[in-house]
Design a protein around this motif. Structure first.
Motif, mmCIF file in Angstrom:
data_model
loop_
_atom_site.group_PDB
_atom_site.id
_atom_site.type_symbol
_atom_site.label_atom_id
_atom_site.label_comp_id
_atom_site.label_asym_id
_atom_site.label_seq_id
_atom_site.Cartn_x
_atom_site.Cartn_y
_atom_site.Cartn_z
ATOM 1 N N GLN A 166 0.798 -0.901 0.109
ATOM 2 C CA GLN A 166 0.110 -0.025 -0.114
ATOM 3 C C GLN A 166 0.688 1.406 -0.011
ATOM 4 O OE1 GLN A 166 -2.644 -0.599 3.111
ATOM 5 N NE2 GLN A 166 -4.038 -2.024 2.033
ATOM 6 N N THR A 167 1.393 1.510 -1.065
ATOM 7 C CA THR A 167 2.370 2.456 -1.242
ATOM 8 C C THR A 167 1.630 3.939 -1.238
ATOM 9 O OG1 THR A 167 3.888 1.246 -2.707
ATOM 10 C CG2 THR A 167 4.290 3.702 -2.577
ATOM 11 N N LEU A 168 0.585 3.940 -1.901
ATOM 12 C CA LEU A 168 -0.221 5.228 -2.125
ATOM 13 C C LEU A 168 -0.647 5.518 -0.592
ATOM 14 C CD1 LEU A 168 -1.557 7.208 -4.201
ATOM 15 C CD2 LEU A 168 -3.581 5.835 -4.046
ATOM 16 N N ALA A 169 -0.899 4.517 0.216
ATOM 17 C CA ALA A 169 -1.489 5.320 1.437
ATOM 18 C C ALA A 169 0.133 6.025 2.410
ATOM 19 C CB ALA A 169 -1.863 3.897 2.288
ATOM 20 N N ARG A 170 1.099 5.449 1.636
ATOM 21 C CA ARG A 170 2.153 6.064 2.459
ATOM 22 C C ARG A 170 2.226 7.673 2.287
ATOM 23 N NH1 ARG A 170 5.799 2.135 0.732
ATOM 24 N NH2 ARG A 170 7.274 3.685 0.226
ATOM 25 N N TYR A 171 1.904 7.876 1.126
ATOM 26 C CA TYR A 171 2.106 9.313 0.682
ATOM 27 C C TYR A 171 0.993 10.367 0.928
ATOM 28 C CZ TYR A 171 5.786 7.904 -2.515
ATOM 29 O OH TYR A 171 7.022 7.579 -2.952
ATOM 30 N N HIS A 172 -0.142 9.797 1.257
ATOM 31 C CA HIS A 172 -1.347 10.574 1.604
ATOM 32 C C HIS A 172 -2.139 10.469 2.890
ATOM 33 C CE1 HIS A 172 -0.716 12.290 -2.425
ATOM 34 N NE2 HIS A 172 -0.712 11.162 -2.754
ATOM 35 N N SER A 173 -2.084 11.301 3.692
ATOM 36 C CA SER A 173 -2.659 11.179 5.144
ATOM 37 C C SER A 173 -4.078 10.644 5.103
ATOM 38 C CB SER A 173 -2.384 12.057 6.104
ATOM 39 O OG SER A 173 -2.660 13.217 5.586
ATOM 40 N N ARG A 174 -4.581 11.238 3.997
ATOM 41 C CA ARG A 174 -6.126 10.952 3.662
ATOM 42 C C ARG A 174 -6.212 9.668 3.023
ATOM 43 N NH1 ARG A 174 -8.694 13.656 0.553
ATOM 44 N NH2 ARG A 174 -7.045 14.431 -0.745
ATOM 45 N N ALA A 175 -5.775 8.795 2.779
ATOM 46 C CA ALA A 175 -5.746 7.758 1.976
ATOM 47 C C ALA A 175 -6.590 6.721 2.698
ATOM 48 C CB ALA A 175 -4.457 7.032 1.452
ATOM 49 N N VAL A 176 -7.377 5.926 2.259
ATOM 50 C CA VAL A 176 -8.362 4.954 2.729
ATOM 51 C C VAL A 176 -7.791 3.510 2.106
ATOM 52 C CG1 VAL A 176 -10.075 6.437 3.486
ATOM 53 C CG2 VAL A 176 -10.132 5.228 1.015
ATOM 54 N N SER A 177 -7.843 2.618 3.129
ATOM 55 C CA SER A 177 -7.250 1.192 2.540
ATOM 56 C C SER A 177 -8.603 0.350 3.180
ATOM 57 C CB SER A 177 -6.091 0.696 2.878
ATOM 58 O OG SER A 177 -5.109 1.684 2.558
ATOM 59 N N PRO A 178 -8.587 -1.037 2.449
ATOM 60 C CA PRO A 178 -9.282 -2.041 3.176
ATOM 61 C C PRO A 178 -8.655 -2.617 4.386
ATOM 62 C CG PRO A 178 -8.213 -2.932 1.179
ATOM 63 C CD PRO A 178 -8.016 -1.598 1.307
ATOM 64 N N PRO A 179 -9.854 -2.989 5.343
ATOM 65 C CA PRO A 179 -9.438 -3.612 6.537
ATOM 66 C C PRO A 179 -8.370 -4.692 6.601
ATOM 67 C CG PRO A 179 -11.671 -4.194 6.394
ATOM 68 C CD PRO A 179 -11.186 -3.140 5.213
ATOM 69 N N SER A 180 -8.265 -5.662 5.474
ATOM 70 C CA SER A 180 -7.500 -6.565 5.365
ATOM 71 C C SER A 180 -7.621 -7.195 3.944
ATOM 72 C CB SER A 180 -7.945 -7.850 6.174
ATOM 73 O OG SER A 180 -9.018 -8.787 5.406
ATOM 74 N N ALA A 181 -6.513 -7.916 3.421
ATOM 75 C CA ALA A 181 -6.429 -8.416 2.099
ATOM 76 C C ALA A 181 -7.543 -9.723 1.854
ATOM 77 C CB ALA A 181 -5.204 -9.078 2.033
ATOM 78 N N ASP A 182 -8.391 -9.935 2.709
ATOM 79 C CA ASP A 182 -9.543 -10.864 2.386
ATOM 80 C C ASP A 182 -10.372 -10.378 1.311
ATOM 81 O OD1 ASP A 182 -10.960 -13.376 3.636
ATOM 82 O OD2 ASP A 182 -12.479 -11.711 3.488
ATOM 83 N N ASP A 183 -10.917 -11.316 0.354
ATOM 84 C CA ASP A 183 -11.652 -10.917 -0.601
ATOM 85 C C ASP A 183 -12.866 -10.192 -0.059
ATOM 86 O OD1 ASP A 183 -9.865 -11.963 -2.545
ATOM 87 O OD2 ASP A 183 -11.038 -13.844 -2.990
ATOM 88 N N ALA A 184 -13.698 -10.722 0.856
ATOM 89 C CA ALA A 184 -14.692 -10.017 1.317
ATOM 90 C C ALA A 184 -14.680 -8.856 1.673
ATOM 91 C CB ALA A 184 -15.387 -11.059 2.459
ATOM 92 N N ASP A 185 -13.356 -8.699 2.492
ATOM 93 C CA ASP A 185 -13.170 -7.165 3.232
ATOM 94 C C ASP A 185 -12.937 -6.182 1.956
ATOM 95 O OD1 ASP A 185 -13.687 -7.817 5.636
ATOM 96 O OD2 ASP A 185 -11.280 -8.138 6.141
ATOM 97 N N VAL A 186 -12.183 -6.649 0.962
ATOM 98 C CA VAL A 186 -11.772 -5.539 -0.162
ATOM 99 C C VAL A 186 -12.994 -5.348 -1.003
ATOM 100 C CG1 VAL A 186 -10.349 -5.543 -2.493
ATOM 101 C CG2 VAL A 186 -9.531 -6.834 -0.420
ATOM 102 N N ARG A 187 -13.880 -6.428 -1.370
ATOM 103 C CA ARG A 187 -15.351 -6.097 -1.743
ATOM 104 C C ARG A 187 -16.203 -5.089 -1.019
ATOM 105 N NH1 ARG A 187 -17.253 -9.741 -5.706
ATOM 106 N NH2 ARG A 187 -19.406 -9.601 -4.599
#
Length: 265
Positions: free
Chosen positions: A66-87
């Motif tokens: 998750q490189t993008l999240a390292r650059y931007h404090s406002r970036a959002v990411s899924p709680p885990s890499a699990d398929d259901a979480d990403v969906r």
């Protein structure tokens, strides 16, 4: 907040607030194989918008890096890499865009099939277009026929065949010793789906090579800051030579992307 009454013949969706109904947010989708420069291009788009006072939402769905999240404090990411979480996370990103009408830059990582699956299940392109969302698929391509595989998979059947589609030839991944023109004209540009995508209105741009790119990524350094010879707190700035390389790269990016700037955040 009290919702306004609505007839089902109205064009405006029921869940879009009346004062936001004329805002056409952009959903920029970074697509392609891994290590093709999608995150670098995302960073440039977001940095460029923020330098102009616009604030698109950075959505970093890369499951492994998750490189993008390292650059931007406002970036959002899924709680885990699990398929259901990403969906579920992608669903939340889309609902947030529809509610707040903000531009969003979504990077799901190389070869991730989640978006393709959801596009089919939800009829995503037609649905979001009907809700006045501008869907902007950005296919980042290297000089290999494998790079057009994802393009082909989302173009066939019109899955994500948006009128605002951008094809990006990344010169930074061309092997040393080959010219970008030769590398791309002998590979991806010979593929039928590449030609048909251009024929239906997609726009073609090139992303120039940036030699100090690995250092910028390692140090978490925004492009404009690097060009100014500055650095984030605790990091050493680039030297004058590399700062000038970044400056010239930024100029070339503006020139190369001139035909699609209206589609960017």
């Amino acid at each position: 907040m009290t919702r306004a009454k609505r007839n089902f013949s109205d064009d405006t969706p029921a869940f879009v607030a009346p004062d936001l109904a004329d805002r056409r947010p952009k959903l920029v989708l970074l697509l392609g194989r891994g290590s093709r420069g999608k995150t670098m291009l995302s960073r440039w788009m977001i940095d460029r918008a923020e330098n102009a006072g616009r604030h698109p939402l950075p959505a970093d769905g890369d499951r492994t890096n998750q490189t993008l999240a390292r650059y931007h404090s406002r970036a959002v990411s899924p709680p885990s890499a699990d398929d259901a979480d990403v969906r579920g996370w992608v669903a939340g990103i889309v609902e947030g865009l529809l509610l707040h009408r903000h531009d969003t830059v979504l990077d799901l990582g190389g070869g991730d099939l989640t978006l393709k699956s959801l596009a089919r299940e939800m009829d995503l392109l037609a649905w979001l277009t009907s809700l006045a969302v501008e869907v902007v698929p950005v296919h980042v391509l290297g000089p290999s026929l494998d790079d057009v595989a994802y393009l082909q998979s989302v173009e066939e059947g019109g899955l994500l065949a948006s009128p605002t589609t951008i094809l990006v030839l990344n010169e930074g991944v061309v092997p040393v010793g080959r010219t970008p023109h030769a590398a791309f004209s002998e590979t991806v540009q010979t593929h039928a789906v590449f030609a048909s995508t251009i024929a239906r209105g997609a726009r073609l741009v090139s992303m120039p090579r940036l030699e100090p790119a690995p250092e910028l990524e390692e140090r978490g350094m925004p492009f404009l800051l690097a060009a100014q010879g500055l650095a984030p707190t605790g990091e050493q700035p680039l030297g004058p030579w590399k700062s000038q390389q970044v400056t010239l790269w930024l100029r070339r990016m503006e020139a190369n992307f001139a035909s699609v700037l209206e589609w960017l955040p």
